[in-house]
Design a protein around this motif. Structure first.
Motif, PDB file in Angstrom:
ATOM      1  N   ARG A   1      34.493  31.477  34.063  1.00 50.18           N
ATOM      2  CA  ARG A   1      33.072  31.561  33.721  1.00 50.18           C
ATOM      3  C   ARG A   1      32.606  33.012  33.692  1.00 50.18           C
ATOM      4  O   ARG A   1      31.851  33.417  32.804  1.00 50.18           O
ATOM      5  N   LEU A   2      33.052  33.782  34.661  1.00 47.48           N
ATOM      6  CA  LEU A   2      32.677  35.200  34.681  1.00 47.48           C
ATOM      7  C   LEU A   2      33.217  35.925  33.455  1.00 47.48           C
ATOM      8  O   LEU A   2      32.527  36.773  32.852  1.00 47.48           O
ATOM      9  N   GLN A   3      34.440  35.612  33.054  1.00 46.97           N
ATOM     10  CA  GLN A   3      35.014  36.235  31.862  1.00 46.97           C
ATOM     11  C   GLN A   3      34.250  35.833  30.609  1.00 46.97           C
ATOM     12  O   GLN A   3      34.043  36.652  29.702  1.00 46.97           O
ATOM     13  N   TYR A   4      33.830  34.578  30.552  1.00 45.92           N
ATOM     14  CA  TYR A   4      33.022  34.116  29.410  1.00 45.92           C
ATOM     15  C   TYR A   4      31.699  34.894  29.349  1.00 45.92           C
ATOM     16  O   TYR A   4      31.280  35.358  28.287  1.00 45.92           O
ATOM     17  N   LEU A   5      31.039  35.002  30.494  1.00 41.82           N
ATOM     18  CA  LEU A   5      29.759  35.722  30.535  1.00 41.82           C
ATOM     19  C   LEU A   5      29.931  37.193  30.188  1.00 41.82           C
ATOM     20  O   LEU A   5      29.069  37.796  29.542  1.00 41.82           O
ATOM     21  N   ASP A   6      31.042  37.783  30.625  1.00 35.28           N
ATOM     22  CA  ASP A   6      31.322  39.187  30.294  1.00 35.28           C
ATOM     23  C   ASP A   6      31.577  39.344  28.798  1.00 35.28           C
ATOM     24  O   ASP A   6      31.044  40.270  28.149  1.00 35.28           O
TER      25      ASP A   6
ATOM     26  N   ARG B   1      38.040  45.770  39.186  1.00 30.91           N
ATOM     27  CA  ARG B   1      38.220  45.359  40.586  1.00 30.91           C
ATOM     28  C   ARG B   1      37.828  43.902  40.798  1.00 30.91           C
ATOM     29  O   ARG B   1      38.419  43.209  41.630  1.00 30.91           O
ATOM     30  N   HIS B   2      36.857  43.419  40.032  1.00 29.80           N
ATOM     31  CA  HIS B   2      36.482  42.006  40.144  1.00 29.80           C
ATOM     32  C   HIS B   2      37.606  41.115  39.619  1.00 29.80           C
ATOM     33  O   HIS B   2      37.929  40.079  40.213  1.00 29.80           O
ATOM     34  N   ILE B   3      38.198  41.521  38.521  1.00 26.84           N
ATOM     35  CA  ILE B   3      39.313  40.770  37.944  1.00 26.84           C
ATOM     36  C   ILE B   3      40.483  40.740  38.917  1.00 26.84           C
ATOM     37  O   ILE B   3      41.108  39.693  39.139  1.00 26.84           O
ATOM     38  N   ALA B   4      40.767  41.893  39.528  1.00 27.53           N
ATOM     39  CA  ALA B   4      41.879  41.978  40.478  1.00 27.53           C
ATOM     40  C   ALA B   4      41.632  41.084  41.697  1.00 27.53           C
ATOM     41  O   ALA B   4      42.555  40.416  42.188  1.00 27.53           O
ATOM     42  N   MET B   5      40.388  41.054  42.181  1.00 30.04           N
ATOM     43  CA  MET B   5      40.068  40.234  43.355  1.00 30.04           C
ATOM     44  C   MET B   5      40.277  38.755  43.069  1.00 30.04           C
ATOM     45  O   MET B   5      40.860  38.020  43.887  1.00 30.04           O
ATOM     46  N   PHE B   6      39.821  38.302  41.911  1.00 30.38           N
ATOM     47  CA  PHE B   6      39.974  36.887  41.589  1.00 30.38           C
ATOM     48  C   PHE B   6      41.430  36.527  41.328  1.00 30.38           C
ATOM     49  O   PHE B   6      41.880  35.430  41.687  1.00 30.38           O
ATOM     50  N   ASN B   7      42.167  37.432  40.727  1.00 31.74           N
ATOM     51  CA  ASN B   7      43.591  37.171  40.530  1.00 31.74           C
ATOM     52  C   ASN B   7      44.317  37.035  41.874  1.00 31.74           C
ATOM     53  O   ASN B   7      45.178  36.162  42.048  1.00 31.74           O
ATOM     54  N   GLU B   8      43.937  37.886  42.822  1.00 26.35           N
ATOM     55  CA  GLU B   8      44.566  37.819  44.145  1.00 26.35           C
ATOM     56  C   GLU B   8      44.161  36.527  44.861  1.00 26.35           C
ATOM     57  O   GLU B   8      44.993  35.873  45.518  1.00 26.35           O
TER      58      GLU B   8
ATOM     59  N   LEU C   1      31.748  42.743  33.955  1.00 28.04           N
ATOM     60  CA  LEU C   1      32.845  42.664  34.908  1.00 28.04           C
ATOM     61  C   LEU C   1      33.602  43.981  34.959  1.00 28.04           C
ATOM     62  O   LEU C   1      33.788  44.644  33.935  1.00 28.04           O
ATOM     63  N   GLN C   2      34.060  44.338  36.131  1.00 25.87           N
ATOM     64  CA  GLN C   2      34.888  45.527  36.284  1.00 25.87           C
ATOM     65  C   GLN C   2      36.304  45.111  36.672  1.00 25.87           C
ATOM     66  O   GLN C   2      36.551  43.971  37.092  1.00 25.87           O
TER      67      GLN C   2
ATOM     68  N   SER D   1      35.629  38.005  46.708  1.00 27.77           N
ATOM     69  CA  SER D   1      35.509  37.671  45.285  1.00 27.77           C
ATOM     70  C   SER D   1      34.120  37.145  44.947  1.00 27.77           C
ATOM     71  O   SER D   1      33.515  37.535  43.941  1.00 27.77           O
ATOM     72  N   LEU D   2      33.591  36.260  45.797  1.00 28.60           N
ATOM     73  CA  LEU D   2      32.288  35.680  45.520  1.00 28.60           C
ATOM     74  C   LEU D   2      31.165  36.697  45.695  1.00 28.60           C
ATOM     75  O   LEU D   2      30.165  36.666  44.965  1.00 28.60           O
ATOM     76  N   LYS D   3      31.329  37.597  46.644  1.00 25.79           N
ATOM     77  CA  LYS D   3      30.328  38.662  46.781  1.00 25.79           C
ATOM     78  C   LYS D   3      30.299  39.530  45.537  1.00 25.79           C
ATOM     79  O   LYS D   3      29.228  39.929  45.057  1.00 25.79           O
ATOM     80  N   GLY D   4      31.474  39.834  45.013  1.00 21.99           N
ATOM     81  CA  GLY D   4      31.541  40.609  43.771  1.00 21.99           C
ATOM     82  C   GLY D   4      30.931  39.848  42.610  1.00 21.99           C
ATOM     83  O   GLY D   4      30.204  40.418  41.785  1.00 21.99           O
ATOM     84  N   ALA D   5      31.204  38.539  42.540  1.00 23.05           N
ATOM     85  CA  ALA D   5      30.644  37.720  41.471  1.00 23.05           C
ATOM     86  C   ALA D   5      29.127  37.666  41.572  1.00 23.05           C
ATOM     87  O   ALA D   5      28.412  37.791  40.565  1.00 23.05           O
TER      88      ALA D   5
END
Length: 367
Positions: free
Chosen positions: A285-290, A300-307, A297-298, A348-352
């Motif tokens: 959803r975040l990628q869609y919105l971006d 670091r957000h992508i990296a956090m969710f991947n982890e 999205l930055q 991850s959720l704080k970043g989102a």
């Protein structure tokens, strides 16, 4: 004559039959994606107390607590079959599909050849019919095989027999079956609204993420739903959002330490699979919105969710291993992984929340 309506088998949800059978038709049309990205974000985990637990679930919308048609309002319109349709269910279904409607109906699996219950056990289940071929006398249906959704052909005769047998079960034991009306039984047709919303509500998504971060635990005692309100009470504990990890760490781990078989017997492993899908769903959803410039999205957000998603995958593997080889060391690894995953989800959720908050702020312009 034949007709096949479009279906999307990659909704991101594979463990919720009732929801999948609505979303597979909806998400075959990109116009309904804005509606979808606002929903199916908040999870709830619960147990029915017992010795050790009577039931376990992880769900998006507790089917017992939500008006399910209201949930899909703004995306679907429903047409409940009348009694006159029941005696000619094949014709009624063909007519609805010909008019662009998907048909959901209840069938007794005893009469469905490809069912594991065929000629073995009477078992009602919902079927989604999305196509037909009158020359070959078959319907196109959704089916779950090896934990994956696929499509199958079911003959007109099987649907006729299965539906009539299921209908007779409802008639013969109405007290045990009347709640199936909540799920559109005995038969319902639905189709997408012609003009769905064109933009997602970013605030709605932000609020769901905030609810996930807040979490919550509640204990519920309710009377048996026997129509009289006088039945024995049931005790439930429910965890929402980030608090799900508290339940996994302090209740579920203790249960499986003594009863490892509960991982399969109470579908706990299936619930963790849903947890994995949920985090990937939030990330998508975040990628869609971006992509559509609602948020920024930055990396670091992508990296956090991947982890985070990777950690949940490891937790799922550990639980499967423990089911086959229970022991204190494997349980220790499970508890350690739960703690680590909770920390990753918090980050991850704080970043989102922050990127959604900033995106929403930009919609009103600068002072």
């Amino acid at each position: 004559m034949q007709k096949i309506l479009p279906i999307n088998l990659n909704t991101g949800l594979t463990t919720d039959c009732w929801h999948f059978m609505k979303l597979a038709p909806l998400l075959a049309d990109d116009r309904y994606v804005p509606w979808f990205v606002e929903r199916f974000i908040e999870l709830e985990m619960g147990i029915w107390e017992g010795d050790p637990i009577q039931d376990f679930w992880i769900q998006y919308y507790r089917l017992e607590h939500y008006d399910l048609e209201l949930l899909y309002q703004g995306a679907l319109e429903f047409d409940h079959f009348e009694q006159c349709d029941f005696s000619a269910i094949v014709k009624s279904t063909v007519d609805r599909i010909s008019q662009g409607g998907y048909v959901l109906l209840g069938c007794d699996n005893y009469y469905i050849r490809k069912s594991e219950y065929y000629q073995k056990h009477h078992c009602m289940h919902e079927y989604l019919l999305f196509g037909f071929n009158q020359q070959e006398k078959v319907f196109h249906t959704l089916a779950m095989r090896e934990n994956r959704w696929t499509t199958e052909l079911v003959s007109f005769d099987e649907i006729e027999q299965g539906f009539q047998a299921g209908l007779n079960q409802m008639r013969g034991d109405f007290d045990g079956h009347y709640r199936l009306f909540r799920f559109g039984m005995p038969a319902t047709s639905f189709k997408g609204l012609p003009q769905p919303k064109s933009r997602p509500n970013v605030y709605k998504i932000l609020e769901s993420v905030e609810n996930c971060l807040s979490g919550g635990i509640r204990q519920v005692v309710i009377g048996e739903r026997d129509g009289t309100g006088t039945g024995p009470s049931k005790n439930f504990v429910e965890w929402s959002g980030i608090s799900i990890y508290d339940g996994l760490q302090n209740r579920i781990s203790a249960c499986i330490e003594v009863y490892p078989s509960l991982l399969m017997d109470r579908s706990i492993i299936l619930g963790i699979k849903k947890l994995c899908e949920n985090k990937r769903g939030i990330f998508n959803r975040l990628q869609y919105l971006d992509k559509h410039h609602y948020i920024r999205l930055q990396d670091r957000h992508i990296a956090m969710f991947n982890e985070l998603c990777g950690s949940l995958d490891k937790l799922l593997v550990l639980l499967i291993v423990y089911h086959h080889r229970p022991g204190s060391e494997n349980l220790r690894l499970i508890k350690k992984r739960i703690q680590l995953t909770e920390e990753l989800e918090q980050q991850s959720l704080k970043g989102a929340f922050q990127v959604l908050y900033e995106g929403l702020n930009r919609t009103i312009g600068s002072s």
